[in-house]
Structure formats: structure tokens, C-alpha cells
Design a protein around this motif. Structure first.
Motif, PDB file in Angstrom:
ATOM      1  N   ARG A   1      30.969  19.354 -18.904  1.00  0.00           N
ATOM      2  CA  ARG A   1      30.104  19.591 -19.982  1.00  0.00           C
ATOM      3  C   ARG A   1      29.869  19.671 -20.897  1.00  0.00           C
ATOM      4  O   ARG A   1      30.781  19.913 -22.503  1.00  0.00           O
ATOM      5  CB  ARG A   1      30.051  20.835 -19.353  1.00  0.00           C
ATOM      6  CG  ARG A   1      29.595  21.060 -18.042  1.00  0.00           C
ATOM      7  CD  ARG A   1      29.867  22.700 -16.945  1.00  0.00           C
ATOM      8  NE  ARG A   1      31.015  23.216 -17.272  1.00  0.00           N
ATOM      9  CZ  ARG A   1      31.128  24.031 -17.092  1.00  0.00           C
ATOM     10  NH1 ARG A   1      31.145  24.905 -15.891  1.00  0.00           N
ATOM     11  NH2 ARG A   1      32.766  24.209 -16.677  1.00  0.00           N
TER      12      ARG A   1
ATOM     13  N   GLY B   1      23.000  22.726 -20.898  1.00  0.00           N
ATOM     14  CA  GLY B   1      23.050  22.550 -19.959  1.00  0.00           C
ATOM     15  C   GLY B   1      22.839  22.903 -18.822  1.00  0.00           C
ATOM     16  O   GLY B   1      22.617  22.977 -17.129  1.00  0.00           O
TER      17      GLY B   1
ATOM     18  N   GLU C   1      24.780  18.827 -14.794  1.00  0.00           N
ATOM     19  CA  GLU C   1      25.793  19.649 -15.345  1.00  0.00           C
ATOM     20  C   GLU C   1      25.770  20.761 -13.730  1.00  0.00           C
ATOM     21  O   GLU C   1      26.532  21.433 -13.706  1.00  0.00           O
ATOM     22  CB  GLU C   1      25.849  20.534 -16.405  1.00  0.00           C
ATOM     23  CG  GLU C   1      26.780  19.352 -17.699  1.00  0.00           C
ATOM     24  CD  GLU C   1      25.781  19.338 -19.260  1.00  0.00           C
ATOM     25  OE1 GLU C   1      25.677  20.794 -18.959  1.00  0.00           O
ATOM     26  OE2 GLU C   1      25.904  18.911 -19.602  1.00  0.00           O
TER      27      GLU C   1
ATOM     28  N   ASN D   1      28.457  22.522 -11.694  1.00  0.00           N
ATOM     29  CA  ASN D   1      28.412  23.992 -11.656  1.00  0.00           C
ATOM     30  C   ASN D   1      28.454  24.748 -10.158  1.00  0.00           C
ATOM     31  O   ASN D   1      29.547  25.356 -10.105  1.00  0.00           O
ATOM     32  CB  ASN D   1      27.216  24.519 -12.632  1.00  0.00           C
ATOM     33  CG  ASN D   1      27.443  24.344 -14.433  1.00  0.00           C
ATOM     34  OD1 ASN D   1      28.012  23.856 -14.508  1.00  0.00           O
ATOM     35  ND2 ASN D   1      26.392  24.230 -15.206  1.00  0.00           N
TER      36      ASN D   1
ATOM     37  N   ASP E   1      36.122  17.892 -16.704  1.00  0.00           N
ATOM     38  CA  ASP E   1      36.006  18.962 -17.249  1.00  0.00           C
ATOM     39  C   ASP E   1      37.247  19.372 -16.847  1.00  0.00           C
ATOM     40  O   ASP E   1      37.677  19.784 -15.607  1.00  0.00           O
ATOM     41  CB  ASP E   1      34.456  19.402 -16.720  1.00  0.00           C
ATOM     42  CG  ASP E   1      34.072  20.401 -17.494  1.00  0.00           C
ATOM     43  OD1 ASP E   1      33.530  20.150 -18.564  1.00  0.00           O
ATOM     44  OD2 ASP E   1      34.522  22.395 -16.630  1.00  0.00           O
TER      45      ASP E   1
END
Length: 522
Positions: free
Chosen positions: A141, A148, A153, A157, A185
Motif C-alpha cells: 500500500r 490510501g 488499496e 483493506n 503487503d
């Protein structure tokens, strides 16, 4: 108008639905018996199968099964097949989706599809969720242009939240596959998410034999076919390559109206997988055919003369793909560590074709373009990756991420260029010395290739030893007669001693197995 509005509304409401495909659990199509060559990986996943079958055995002891299992391996090593085998053995629903199917151009759609996927999984628990090519959404990320708020991304998440939100009694196991674990990640790989990593390597000779046995089951094979011999002739082949090899051999037998698959069909299939089909319609002049013969004879003779080079298996001047000819080298055993002397001999072998052309014809052609590229790559790897430079010392140069990041200055770059030049030049000189000392054998091998176009086995060993051959061979590309007489060998050049190099070890080396002759890009 009302019907159109209702239809568009239904499409809009289903836009965030997961596109995962559920395989029926009552009809398993693949089991562990269909997967070979990855015994250690299967052993790791047996525990997953037992948890899905008998969860109370683990829960009564307070044990917690890994929530996520990451399958890591090169393309074709069987990651997807192994995941399907786990579902087949466990007899549970199996959700299959690609990582790229989560992400759309609209922000929030990927996260909605992740939520829907895990809701379906909870309703069908115990089950397996398999995400293929998870690196499509699992990259580090903060690397995107949107920061963000980037759609990818947000999708990542949501995956992290869903995997961390499992209850201890929820029998859902997430399997994921990738061939780039280095770009994932770190939050994906921490304990509680993908906290178990199963590595699928390229199969060794025993694994290749087992894979060949699985894929050849039910096919009419000739009694003289030895799968162990075939496994030794296919180093570096993945499971997908071996499956394609069996299929190519069956297709070749069918074209000849044979009732069974013979060993020559497998030998031809190996060359088709490695180099492509024969180009029998390609007509070349006798001069070009002669140059190709001396080029390949140069490769083979240098490899036969060097103690750390691989064994010469076959020489051919039959055109395949972009290659006018090729020399196949096979190691005597599976190799996981490489030494500096092996690299040096490897570079000398790649220069053998160019040297043979210069010594016999006093001419330089485009046939060695791929050889020069490979020799340069080997030299760069020795210096920049493996610390095999005598002047720059035992350190690496450049960081290998998505693209190489330079971490050294201009002065060091000049030293690297000079070191590469010396290594390649020394390999060239070594090939010159070998071919000067063995020029009669070079001429014998080339003349045999001009007449028969391919040589292997006992005839090849007799040519190397200067003995008489049985005179067998393959037929291939016809040649156009040309007026100029055959070129006479030039007198031998004086020997020039190459610089000696100490012996060191390395691993993760480039693949080497076929020296080719071609024009332009090989």
C-alpha cells in the motif's frame, strides 16, 4: 421505460456482488492422487484437510488452524491444481476467484465484492476460498497515485479486515496463490492472516517422473518407454511443461496414425516444448547450412572439453522457431548451487559458436546474437548478484524490485563494465584455445552435421573421441546448392591463456540448457 429502469436497477444492485465461482463439494474432480512432484507441499496441506473434515479434534485441544495459506511458486508448478485437490480431499465447497476480478474502475466496488464473497463463504462453511494471483490486489500500500483512497488499496483493506474478523469457530480457510511474494503487503503475511507459506518448487528428477506417470496414465505407451530416462532429459520443466510434453507426444503419434506412443514421439515433443516445431519448409543455402553446422559444433566441442560444463546431449542444425540450430546440454544431476567455475565454463560454451565461425570462415554473423546476450547476462549476474568479482569484492550492486534501483556511483559502474568485459573476453579466449587444439574434431562434427543434420547418443561420443560413426542421423531442412566451394579451415591460432579465477558457490542461477543459432532476435 419502466422495464428498462428496473433492469438497469437490478444490474446496478448486483454490481457489487462477488464473481467467485463455487465448485460443488459432492463431485470432487481433483484429489491429492492427481498431484505429484510436490510431496512436501501436500504434507503441509493435509493438516488443512483434516481440520475441515474433523474440526472438533483441533478445537477440543484449543488449537487454531491457520486462517490463510499462501501458495508460492513459479508459473506452472501446480498452485491452482493443489488448491483444487485440497477442496476435493476435504469434500467442502470451493470458491474460486482471481485477484483481478475484485477491482473495477468505480471506487468501492472491489471492497463490496470482498464483503459479499466472505458472506457467501460464511453461509457455506466449512469451505475454502481460493484467490488466484492475489498480487493483483495485495501489493504494497502507498505505491499508487491515489494514496490510501486508491480502489486497489481499499479492496486490500477490506480483505485484511475480513480475514482478521473470522471467529475462532468459523471453518473458513483462505488459500491464495502468487509467484511474486516479494511485492505483497506485510499486513497480508502477518500471523492471523496468511500466516502459513507453502512453497512449490520446480520438481526434481523424482518429482518429474511422478508427474509424467500421472499425466501418462490411461495413454497407450510403447513398452520400451522409460519415464525415468525421460525425467532425466527434462531438467527445469514445470508440471505444466510435463503435461504439455505428454500431450504433444500423443498429438505427434496421432498425426502418424499410430496406435501407441513411441519414444521418438517423446524425444520430438521435448524439442517442440523447448524450441518449437521443425521448420521443414525453410530452405537455406549450403553456405548458411555449413556455417550453422560449424557454429553448433563449436558449442558442443567447447562443452565437451571443459570439466565444469554440462554434458552434451544432442546437436542439431534443423531449424526450429527462430533458431537455425541448437545444441542441447543436460546436467548429470539436479543442481541447486552453482560455482564460479561453472559460470566461467558456461560463458566459454556460449562463445564457442562465434569462435568457430571466425576460425573456419574468417567471418562474423548474426547467429551468435543470443549467445553474446547470454554470456553478458551471466557475467553481470556474477558481479552484481553473486559477489564473484575479484576486484569489486563480495557485495551486491542494485536492488531488484519491480525495476532495478541503482545503489552505486558512476565510478563503480565503470568498474562493473570493465569486469564484465574481462569475463566475456576471457571466455572468448578460452573457447579459442579449445577449438584451436581440437580443430580436426570440429571439422569432423561439422561435416557429419552437414550430411545428417542431427547427432546424439553413441555417434556423438564417437565424434568427440575421433572414432568412426555408424552413420545414422535425422533429416530436416533442405539446402539450396551454391556455387562457392566449401570453406577450408584456417590455420590454428596461437594459444592465449585466460586469467584464472577462484572457485566460489552461488544459487538461484539463470536457466541454461540450449545453445542456439539464429539471425536477429533468438
Amino acid at each position: 421505460m419502466m422495464r428498462q429502469a428496473q433492469g438497469s436497477n437490478n444490474q446496478t444492485m448486483s454490481f457489487g456482488r462477488s464473481r467467485a465461482r463455487m465448485m460443488p463439494f459432492n463431485r470432487p474432480t481433483v484429489t491429492f492422487s492427481d498431484v505429484a512432484g510436490v510431496d512436501e507441499a501436500k504434507t503441509e496441506l493435509v493438516e488443512v484437510v483434516e481440520f475441515l473434515k474433523y474440526p472438533e479434534r483441533f478445537l477440543s485441544l484449543g488449537a487454531r488452524i491457520p486462517k490463510g495459506v499462501l501458495l508460492v511458486g513459479q508459473p506452472g508448478t501446480g498452485k491452482t491444481l493443489l488448491a483444487r485437490a485440497v477442496a476435493g480431499e476435504a469434500g467442502v465447497p470451493f470458491f474460486h476467484i482471481s485477484g483481478s476480478e475484485f477491482v473495477e474502475m468505480f471506487v468501492g466496488v472491489g471492497a463490496a465484492r470482498v464483503r459479499d464473497l466472505f458472506e457467501q463463504a460464511k453461509r457455506n462453511a466449512p469451505c475454502i476460498v481460493f484467490v488466484d494471483e492475489i498480487d493483483a490486489v495485495g501489493r504494497h500500500r502507498g505505491a499508487g497515485l491515489g494514496g490510501g483512497h486508491d480502489e486497489r488499496e481499499q479492496t486490500l483493506n477490506q480483505i485484511l479486515v475480513e480475514m482478521d474478523g473470522f471467529e475462532s469457530t468459523t471453518n473458513i480457510i483462505v488459500l491464495a496463490a502468487t509467484n511474486r511474494p516479494d511485492i505483497l503487503d506485510p499486513a497480508l503475511l502477518r500471523p492471523g492472516r496468511f500466516d502459513r507459506r507453502v512453497v512449490l518448487d520446480l520438481p526434481d528428477v523424482v518429482g518429474r517422473q511422478a508427474i509424467l506417470k500421472v499425466h501418462s496414465a490411461g495413454k497407450p505407451l510403447a513398452p520400451e518407454i522409460n519415464l525415468e530416462t525421460l525425467a532425466k532429459e527434462t531438467p527445469g520443466f514445470s508440471g505444466a511443461d510435463l503435461s504439455n510434453l505428454i500431450n504433444e507426444a500423443a498429438l505427434l503419434a496421432a498425426r502418424k496414425n499410430q496406435k501407441i506412443i513411441l519414444m521418438p514421439d517423446f524425444e520430438e515433443a521435448v524439442e517442440r516444448v523447448v524450441a518449437g516445431p521443425e521448420r521443414k519448409s525453410r530452405v537455406i543455402s549450403s553456405r548458411e547450412k555449413e556455417m550453422t553446422a560449424y557454429h553448433e559444433a563449436g558449442h558442443a566441442l567447447v562443452a565437451w572439453s571443459l570439466p565444469h560444463a554440462d554434458r552434451v546431449h544432442k546437436i542439431s542444425i534443423i531449424s526450429r522457431g527462430n533458431m537455425g540450430g541448437h545444441t542441447t546440454l543436460l546436467p548429470d544431476e539436479d543442481r541447486y548451487l552453482w560455482t564460479k567455475n561453472q559460470f566461467l565454463d558456461m560463458m566459454a560454451v556460449t562463445m564457442g559458436g562465434r569462435v568457430a565461425e571466425e576460425q573456419i570462415f574468417d567471418e562474423v554473423t548474426t547467429g551468435a546474437s543470443n549467445d553474446l546476450e547470454r554470456a553478458t547476462k551471466i557475467a553481470l549476474s556474477m558481479i552484481k548478484r553473486y559477489g564473484m568479482s575479484s576486484s569489486l569484492g563480495p557485495r551486491t550492486f542494485g536492488k531488484r524490485e519491480l525495476s532495478e534501483e541503482r545503489d552505486y556511483g558512476d565510478k563503480v559502474a565503470e568498474e562493473i563494465d570493465q569486469e564484465v568485459k574481462e569475463l566475456v573476453n576471457n571466455a572468448y579466449v578460452q573457447a579459442c584455445n579449445i577449438l584451436n587444439d581440437n580443430q580436426p574434431n570440429l571439422v569432423r562434427i561439422a561435416e557429419y552435421l552437414i550430411e545428417h543434420e542431427a547427432v546424439s547418443g553413441d555417434d556423438l561420443q564417437r565424434l568427440f573421441n575421433g572414432e568412426e560413426t555408424s552413420g545414422g542421423g535425422d533429416t530436416g531442412t533442405p539446402a539450396i546448392p551454391s556455387e562457392p566451394p566449401p570453406y577450408a579451415p584456417k590455420p590454428a591460432q596461437p594459444n592465449i591463456s585466460p586469467q584464472p579465477a577462484p572457485s566460489l558457490s552461488s544459487q538461484n542461477t539463470p536457466d541454461v540448457g540450449t545453445m542456439s543459432t539464429g539471425s536477429g532476435d533468438d
